[in-house]
Write an enzyme that holds these catalytic residues in place. Sequence first.
Site, PDB file in Angstrom:
ATOM      1  N   GLU A  62     -18.825  18.741   6.828  1.00  0.00           N
ATOM      2  CA  GLU A  62     -19.523  19.280   7.984  1.00  0.00           C
ATOM      3  C   GLU A  62     -19.585  20.801   7.935  1.00  0.00           C
ATOM      4  O   GLU A  62     -20.415  21.421   8.587  1.00  0.00           O
ATOM      5  CB  GLU A  62     -18.747  18.851   9.243  1.00  0.00           C
ATOM      6  CG  GLU A  62     -19.587  18.195  10.280  1.00  0.00           C
ATOM      7  CD  GLU A  62     -18.764  17.216  11.108  1.00  0.00           C
ATOM      8  OE1 GLU A  62     -18.685  16.053  10.697  1.00  0.00           O
ATOM      9  OE2 GLU A  62     -18.201  17.626  12.134  1.00  0.00           O
TER      10      GLU A  62
ATOM     11  N   ARG B 158     -13.707   7.965  16.111  1.00  0.00           N
ATOM     12  CA  ARG B 158     -12.556   8.791  15.729  1.00  0.00           C
ATOM     13  C   ARG B 158     -12.944  10.262  15.661  1.00  0.00           C
ATOM     14  O   ARG B 158     -13.982  10.612  15.123  1.00  0.00           O
ATOM     15  CB  ARG B 158     -12.040   8.366  14.349  1.00  0.00           C
ATOM     16  CG  ARG B 158     -10.876   9.214  13.856  1.00  0.00           C
ATOM     17  CD  ARG B 158     -10.335   8.754  12.528  1.00  0.00           C
ATOM     18  NE  ARG B 158     -11.242   8.964  11.414  1.00  0.00           N
ATOM     19  CZ  ARG B 158     -11.450  10.136  10.809  1.00  0.00           C
ATOM     20  NH1 ARG B 158     -10.835  11.220  11.229  1.00  0.00           N
ATOM     21  NH2 ARG B 158     -12.286  10.223   9.791  1.00  0.00           N
TER      22      ARG B 158
ATOM     23  N   GLY C 110       0.852  -1.191   0.000  1.00  0.00           N
ATOM     24  CA  GLY C 110       0.000   0.000   0.000  1.00  0.00           C
ATOM     25  C   GLY C 110       0.881   1.231   0.000  1.00  0.00           C
ATOM     26  O   GLY C 110       1.943   1.240   0.634  1.00  0.00           O
ATOM     27  N   ALA C 111       0.465   2.270  -0.743  1.00  0.00           N
ATOM     28  CA  ALA C 111       1.320   3.457  -0.856  1.00  0.00           C
ATOM     29  C   ALA C 111       0.511   4.731  -0.683  1.00  0.00           C
ATOM     30  O   ALA C 111       0.691   5.718  -1.387  1.00  0.00           O
ATOM     31  CB  ALA C 111       2.053   3.446  -2.192  1.00  0.00           C
ATOM     32  N   GLY C 112      -0.406   4.707   0.288  1.00  0.00           N
ATOM     33  CA  GLY C 112      -1.091   5.937   0.689  1.00  0.00           C
ATOM     34  C   GLY C 112      -0.254   6.611   1.763  1.00  0.00           C
ATOM     35  O   GLY C 112       0.961   6.393   1.850  1.00  0.00           O
ATOM     36  N   GLY C 113      -0.909   7.397   2.607  1.00  0.00           N
ATOM     37  CA  GLY C 113      -0.183   8.157   3.625  1.00  0.00           C
ATOM     38  C   GLY C 113       0.676   7.281   4.523  1.00  0.00           C
ATOM     39  O   GLY C 113       1.864   7.554   4.733  1.00  0.00           O
TER      40      GLY C 113
ATOM     41  N   LEU D 276      -5.222  11.591   9.752  1.00  0.00           N
ATOM     42  CA  LEU D 276      -3.968  11.883   9.065  1.00  0.00           C
ATOM     43  C   LEU D 276      -2.750  11.799   9.990  1.00  0.00           C
ATOM     44  O   LEU D 276      -1.722  11.226   9.601  1.00  0.00           O
ATOM     45  CB  LEU D 276      -4.045  13.234   8.337  1.00  0.00           C
ATOM     46  CG  LEU D 276      -5.077  13.292   7.190  1.00  0.00           C
ATOM     47  CD1 LEU D 276      -5.076  14.663   6.512  1.00  0.00           C
ATOM     48  CD2 LEU D 276      -4.816  12.207   6.148  1.00  0.00           C
TER      49      LEU D 276
ATOM     50  N   ASP E 265      -7.992  -5.408   2.096  1.00  0.00           N
ATOM     51  CA  ASP E 265      -7.099  -6.514   1.742  1.00  0.00           C
ATOM     52  C   ASP E 265      -6.125  -6.830   2.881  1.00  0.00           C
ATOM     53  O   ASP E 265      -5.880  -8.001   3.183  1.00  0.00           O
ATOM     54  CB  ASP E 265      -6.306  -6.174   0.470  1.00  0.00           C
ATOM     55  CG  ASP E 265      -7.208  -5.861  -0.714  1.00  0.00           C
ATOM     56  OD1 ASP E 265      -8.294  -6.441  -0.792  1.00  0.00           O
ATOM     57  OD2 ASP E 265      -6.814  -5.021  -1.553  1.00  0.00           O
TER      58      ASP E 265
END
Lengths: 287, 611
Positions: free
Chosen positions: B250, B383, B12-15, B389, B216
Amino acid sequence: MSTQIKERDTETESESSEESEHQTRRLSEKRERADMKERADNDLSEHDETVRLKVFRYDPEVEGKKDPRFDTFEVPFTKGMTVLDALIYARDHFDSSLTFRHSCRQAVCGSDALFVNGRQRLGCKTQMVDLEWPVRIEPLPHADVVKDLIVDMEHFYDQMESVEPYFQTNELPSGEEQRQSRENREKVKMSTRCIWCSACMSSCNVAAGDNEYLGPAAINKAYRFAMDEREGEDMKAHRLNIIEQEHGVWRCQTQFSCTEVCPKDIPLTEHIQELKREAVKSNLKFW
Amino acid sequence: MTIHEHDVVVVGAGGAGLRAAIAAEEEGADVAMVTKLHPVRSHTGAAEGGINAALRDGDDWELHAYDTMKGSDYLGDAPAIETLAQDAPEEVIQLEHWGMPFSREDDGRVSQRPFGGLSFPRTTYAGAETGHHLLHTMYEQAVKRGIRVYDEFYVSQLAVTDHDDPEDRECHGCVAYDIKSGDVVGFRARNGVVLATGGDGQVFEHTTNAVANTGDGPAMAYRAGVPVEDMEFVQFHPTTLPSTGVLISEGVRGEGGILYNSEGERFMFEGGYANNAGELASRDVVSRAELTEVNEGRGINDEYVYLDMRHLGEERINDRLENIIHLAEDFEGVNPIDEPMPVKPGQHYHMGGIETNENGETCVSGLYAAGECACASVHGSNRLGGNALPELIVFGARAGHHAAGRDLGTAEVDTGPSARTETEDGLDTPVEPGALDTPDSDVAADGALVEPVELVERAVERERARIEDMLERDGTNHAEIREDLQETMTENVNVFRREADLKKALEVIRECRERYQGVAVSDPSRTFNTDLIHTIETGNLIDIAETITLGALAREEFRGAHWRQEHQERKDGEWLKHTMISWNDGSPELYYKPVVLEGENKEYEPKVRSY
């Protein structure tokens, strides 16, 4: 004209003898009108309910798909439907081998730039009602097709990565952030919105003819750093050197096609022009 | 057979994945990222709000930790929460030093804004596109460092030894399907594999998550013996567009947008759901109110309610909420200056996930997890906005550093079956959960006895055979199964949870599992076979859906995002504990481990969560 009037006169005069003929014609006209109305109604209701997609198909290793062709899919139309929604429906209900990239469905991942009715667009942010039907969907022009609507992105990524697309500076404050003025942040803001979809590159005639041309997206990336005051003047000069190369900014012929197709409204052509001016200014400094 | 070797392999190559890879590289490791997308396509890019970090005078990490613990409804673990709060400022400064274009104050410093549930305005942001900038900034740094990226490689199996006790197992790599060429290849990780696969919102029919968010990582780790934690805690966002699930921020309600039903009633007040806060009540309260209106026949088209901001006037809307106009027009075909926007609750974020400690380690040695796919646990049962982040960068960095060999000290959060203090043996399920034929797991038979590279090779062979089989046989298309699964989850395991509905869902999930046994891929191509990828993903979704539903059935209380009709109270006496599910080679086992409320300097005292 006169003949027509005369005929009509004749009709009127000999009404009784011609009655059956006249009636037949009237009935057939009426039938024809009814048929037309029915056809129109059908067309209308068809348009209310389904949209026809003509989708480019190609697979280098599957019999019957080695020669490119167009497949037609009739997809039920729903309010708010996008081109991507329609493709997903066609894939999940008619042909699971229909292949296209997509992920976020909200115009930030940049996966689904397509050639829709002859223009580069993001499938996920193009409403069906804004298009002429039937809708023709093809892979992006000026890139190698891998399969169906998928093109090879490697060349685009190579160009993006050739402009040193990363922040570089030698002076960093310890333990706190660098300062940047609001004006400077505002100046680079639009350039930082690029989602690497490559719609601009695909639309560019110059890039189509010169494979080494950096292209609008890569030059915009260079702009994003060259204009960022945090990198400092030396780095700016270095960046201008990069984009001044033979296949850099001077190739742009200001046709604005990139700016027109950019789904993030980045003023690409303006950014390229500004870099040209900056390059001239910095060259004048040296001579 | 192709086996790629690296010290650290990040999936995985997100944050979280990018931060882990950069951290491992900083530590001197040879690192590679393997991702089924290209890094910049990751769903981190869709995050809007910001990054919570105590950067300023008057704020400190202890306040951030306190807010997070309170927001978690006392189901977060103090050591993980305090790690998040302590490391976040340094990580945010690091991002700025990498050039991230944060919004700025007049004095040139990065801006921070107030966010729900925070005692100090500590949400650092970059316009309404914070995630996009975070993702691109870190990918740029990965390019700068020359970190190897295997993009459009789908990791579908881990290479884990088959010791009886998961805590004795070792992870030596993983198996990936090269989407472009159709090859099945192995990745041998000399030091460790970091799972950073993101969310799993595709379990639900209606979600803000990307199509690629199919859980996954959690599914692979779970089948390899790593317990999943607090899976019943799923956050639903109250204002998403009905046709796509695109999020309407929001901010619309913050600026004065109102919600009304088909009878024109401003139900948040008139229906008595939140007499004080009205539309600005917390996410779970508003989501429940909307669905109550729809269920009682006051929805529009029996599906959604209206969010109206027309009264704010075109000028104010253009000035402050311009992006909302684009979102509503592009994705719903509605111009919110002239018409109200249709909205309904949608799955948004999964608090639960792969059990890890605060160093990102799982109980299987050499296997790490970070980001939304992991559960450290910092979010507990709910959360806070702006806390996703910092989780990515803080725990991504820790997992990457640790995998590359940096000493981060001994973790305080216990992991693995040995942390169990109580077994759930009274759960009444209408059908057996787990594998259809036991034993069944993703660990290699005799894997304990072979060399690491051979273990990876065997995993490749097994996966290749499984894929060949799916390509060659005839059978059911996965899309039908996925649709039924998503439908039952949104109908029965959504915002409202009733015992009978949860049991119904378990039955449908079981049916899906049975049908999945006969699943087949109809596209015969080796080139970019997305039919195959989606088919494998659907198998993962079935496992994830089952754990969410089992957890929801087990937890007989109302805490944070988890609402149970039969149990309307938070029950601290009985339920200050994490719900753990272990695959147990195909016969899932439920057990509990206590919440850690003991922090570095203090013990957190559970209080009523009111704002």
